[in-house]
Design an enzyme around this catalytic site. Structure first.
Site, PDB file in Angstrom:
ATOM      1  N   HIS A 240       0.547   5.053   6.566  1.00 50.65           N
ATOM      2  CA  HIS A 240       0.467   5.709   5.260  1.00 50.65           C
ATOM      3  C   HIS A 240       0.613   7.213   5.424  1.00 50.65           C
ATOM      4  O   HIS A 240       0.692   7.719   6.547  1.00 50.65           O
ATOM      5  CB  HIS A 240      -0.864   5.354   4.588  1.00 50.65           C
ATOM      6  CG  HIS A 240      -1.064   3.886   4.429  1.00 50.65           C
ATOM      7  ND1 HIS A 240      -1.843   3.143   5.300  1.00 50.65           N
ATOM      8  CD2 HIS A 240      -0.552   3.015   3.525  1.00 50.65           C
ATOM      9  CE1 HIS A 240      -1.819   1.877   4.932  1.00 50.65           C
ATOM     10  NE2 HIS A 240      -1.032   1.763   3.861  1.00 50.65           N
TER      11      HIS A 240
ATOM     12  N   SER B 218       0.813  -1.220   0.000  1.00 48.35           N
ATOM     13  CA  SER B 218       0.000   0.000   0.000  1.00 48.35           C
ATOM     14  C   SER B 218       0.847   1.271   0.000  1.00 48.35           C
ATOM     15  O   SER B 218       0.365   2.331  -0.398  1.00 48.35           O
ATOM     16  CB  SER B 218      -0.937   0.008   1.214  1.00 48.35           C
ATOM     17  OG  SER B 218      -0.211  -0.181   2.415  1.00 48.35           O
TER      18      SER B 218
ATOM     19  N   ASP C 284      -4.348   5.678  11.535  1.00 53.08           N
ATOM     20  CA  ASP C 284      -3.415   5.245  10.499  1.00 53.08           C
ATOM     21  C   ASP C 284      -2.137   6.053  10.662  1.00 53.08           C
ATOM     22  O   ASP C 284      -2.078   7.223  10.300  1.00 53.08           O
ATOM     23  CB  ASP C 284      -4.018   5.472   9.108  1.00 53.08           C
ATOM     24  CG  ASP C 284      -3.079   5.018   7.988  1.00 53.08           C
ATOM     25  OD1 ASP C 284      -1.946   4.582   8.296  1.00 53.08           O
ATOM     26  OD2 ASP C 284      -3.476   5.103   6.811  1.00 53.08           O
TER      27      ASP C 284
END
Length: 456
Positions: free
Chosen positions: A436, A171, A433
Site C-alpha cells: 500500500h 485494498s 507493508d
C-alpha cells in the site's frame, strides 16, 4: 532673354565653384566606406568587465533540478498549503500518455496533511505512525512528451457536483479512494462520512463520504475479485479463495445505477490460492493442495475472465437503466492497472522496503507477473471501449495505467510505519507493508490521472 539662356550663363559663371558630377559621386562612396569601417572595428560601448552572456536560441541550457528541502518535522512540512501552488485546471493535451515517464524532484509540499486527514486509515498514516524522513513527499510524475496537470480540488469538485464516484476492488482501491477524499478536502470543503448499511460495514471496507455543499459523493466498495467470491480464512482452516466467475458481486453491482463513475482496482488477490467455480461446478484451481484434485488453472486466465465479465455486465446494466429511464447519462468506467509491491524478500517473513528514493527511469523493469496483469487490463478495457461504440457511447471506458509510475516508487510504502507501535513477531521481526501507499504519497498521482480521465 530665354530661361535656357539664363541657366547656361549661370553655369559658366559658377564653373569654378562646382565639382564635376562623377567626382562628387566617387568622393561620397569613399566617405561611406570609411564610416562603415569605423563602426566595424571600433566598439562604441564603454568597456565593461562583466558583459552579459549571449544566449543562443538553439542552445538549451541545462539547469540543475530542484533538490528536496532539508529534513523538517512532518507537521512542519505538511501543515501549510502553498499559496503559489494553484493547480492547473486546464485539461492536458489530447492523447497525452501518462503511462511512461520519470519521477522528478518537486520542492512543493503535498496538498493535504497526512496527520490530520480523517479519511486515512491508520495503516497509511505514515507520518503519524513515526516516519520521520520526508523525501518521499517531494516527487512529481513527469510523463514523456507532455505535462500532467497538478491536481485541482476545485476542478474535480465541479465535475463531481451532483455526482457519485465509487471505488471498487481491493485494498488498493480503498487506498486511492481515501487519497481522493483527502485531496478534495484540501479545498476547505469538508466531507461528512456516512455509515453504510450494517451488513456492508466490514472494518472500513465499505465507506461513503458526502461533500454536502456540492452534493458530491465518494464511496468505496470492497470486492477483491470484482465478481462474487469468498476470501480465504486461514484461521478457519480454509487456505484458498472461492471465486465464482459467472456470478456478480451484487454488494456493489446492484448500486451501479446511482453511480456516475466507477474506478476498478483488482489483481493482488488473484495470486492467492483459489478455487474457480462456474455453472455450479469447479472449473479449475490455482496453487491448491493436491488432495483437492482440481485442474491447475492460470490465475492470469481467471483474472482476465473476471475483468471481461465485469466490464460487459457494467455496460449491459447501464444500457438497461438508460432504456428504462429514457436517458443516456454518461457513465465513466476506469480501471487501474496492476500496482507492484516492493518487498525485498518474502512479504510474510518481514521483508522490508528500505529504499528512500524512487528508481530512475530504466533502473527497475516491471516484473513478468505485473506486466501480464497490466496487459490484461489494457486489452480488456480497449475491447470494452470498442464494444461501447466510441465517443458517443453511454459508457466511457478508460484505463488508469499506473504500473510503471508505481513500479518506480519503492520509497512510497509504509514499511514498518503501518502502525505506531510496530508489532514484533515470534521470529523477532517487524512486519512491513510494501504494497500500500503512504498518504500523502504516490497514490495521489493516481488521482491526478483520474481527474484528467473524467474530464475527458
Amino acid at each position: 532673354m530665354s530661361f535656357t539662356h539664363l541657366v547656361k550663363t549661370y553655369e559658366v559663371q559658377n564653373d569654378k565653384l562646382l565639382l564635376p558630377k562623377k567626382q562628387l559621386v566617387t568622393y561620397a562612396l569613399y566617405a561611406l566606406i570609411a564610416v562603415a569601417l569605423l563602426y566595424l572595428f571600433i566598439d562604441p560601448a564603454p568597456a565593461s568587465s562583466s558583459k552579459p552572456a549571449v544566449t543562443l536560441p538553439w542552445v538549451q541550457q541545462e539547469l540543475p533540478p530542484p533538490s528536496p528541502p532539508p529534513y523538517q518535522q512532518p507537521d512542519e512540512v505538511l501543515s501549510s498549503a502553498p499559496t503559489q501552488q494553484v493547480a492547473k485546471e486546464a485539461s492536458a493535451p489530447q492523447g497525452c500518455d501518462y503511462s511512461d515517464g520519470e519521477w522528478v524532484p518537486d520542492p512543493n509540499p503535498p496538498l493535504y496533511n497526512g496527520t490530520t486527514c480523517e479519511a486515512i486509515k491508520d495503516g497509511r498514516s505514515c507520518a503519524a505512525n513515526g516516519r520521520r524522513d520526508t523525501g518521499y513527499l517531494h516527487w512529481r510524475w513527469q510523463p514523456r512528451g507532455c505535462e500532467l496537470p497538478a491536481f485541482s480540488p476545485a476542478a474535480f469538485l465541479r465535475w463531481l457536483r451532483h455526482k457519485h464516484v465509487a471505488f471498487v476492488g481491493d485494498s488498493l482501491a480503498r487506498n486511492q479512494a481515501e487519497s481522493l477524499v483527502c485531496l478534495l478536502s484540501s479545498s476547505r470543503s469538508r466531507p461528512e462520512e456516512e455509515e453504510e448499511e450494517e451488513e456492508l460495514v466490514d472494518g472500513g471496507r465499505f465507506r461513503r463520504w458526502v461533500f454536502i455543499e456540492h452534493n458530491a459523493t465518494v464511496s468505496v466498495f470492497w470486492s477483491p475479485f470484482l465478481v462474487r467470491g469468498v476470501e480465504k480464512a486461514e484461521k478457519a482452516g480454509v487456505p484458498y479463495n472461492d471465486v465464482v466467475l459467472d456470478a456478480f458481486d451484487e454488494r456493489w453491482m446492484s448500486r451501479l445505477g446511482e453511480v456516475d463513475a466507477v474506478v476498478l482496482s483488482a489483481g493482488q488477490w488473484f495470486k492467492i490460492p483459489s478455487v474457480y467455480h462456474e455453472s455450479g461446478r469447479v472449473v479449475g484451481c490455482h496453487a491448491c493442495a493436491k488432495e483437492l484434485n482440481h485442474t491447475e488453472t492460470s490465475f492470469f486466465a481467471a483474472f482476465r475472465d473476471a475483468v471481461h465479465r465485469t466490464l460487459v455486465e457494467v455496460a449491459r446494466r447501464h444500457e438497461h437503466d438508460a432504456a428504462i429511464h429514457k436517458g443516456r447519462k454518461e457513465k465513466v468506467v476506469a480501471m487501474a492497472t496492476f500496482s507492484p509491491s516492493h518487498f525485498e524478500g518474502d512479504w510474510d517473513k518481514g521483508a522490508p522496503c528500505p529504499k528512500k528514493q524512487p528508481y530512475k527511469s530504466g533502473e527497475k523493469e516491471v516484473g513478468y507477473t505485473e506486466a501480464e496483469m497490466r496487459r490484461i487490463v489494457l486489452e480488456e478495457v480497449e475491447a470494452a471501449a470498442a464494444r461501447a461504440g466510441g465517443a458517443a457511447a453511454a459508457v466511457r471506458f478508460a484505463a488508469l495505467d499506473v504500473t510503471t509510475l508505481a513500479n518506480l516508487r519503492p520509497d512510497g510504502h509504509p514499511g514498518p510505519y503501518m502502525r505506531k507501535n510496530p508489532v514484533v513477531g515470534d521470529d523477532g521481526r517487524v512486519q512491513n507493508d510494501c504494497l500500500h501507499w503512504c498518504m500523502p504519497g504516490p497514490v495521489d498521482t493516481f488521482n491526478q490521472i483520474l481527474l484528467q480521465t473524467v474530464l475527458g
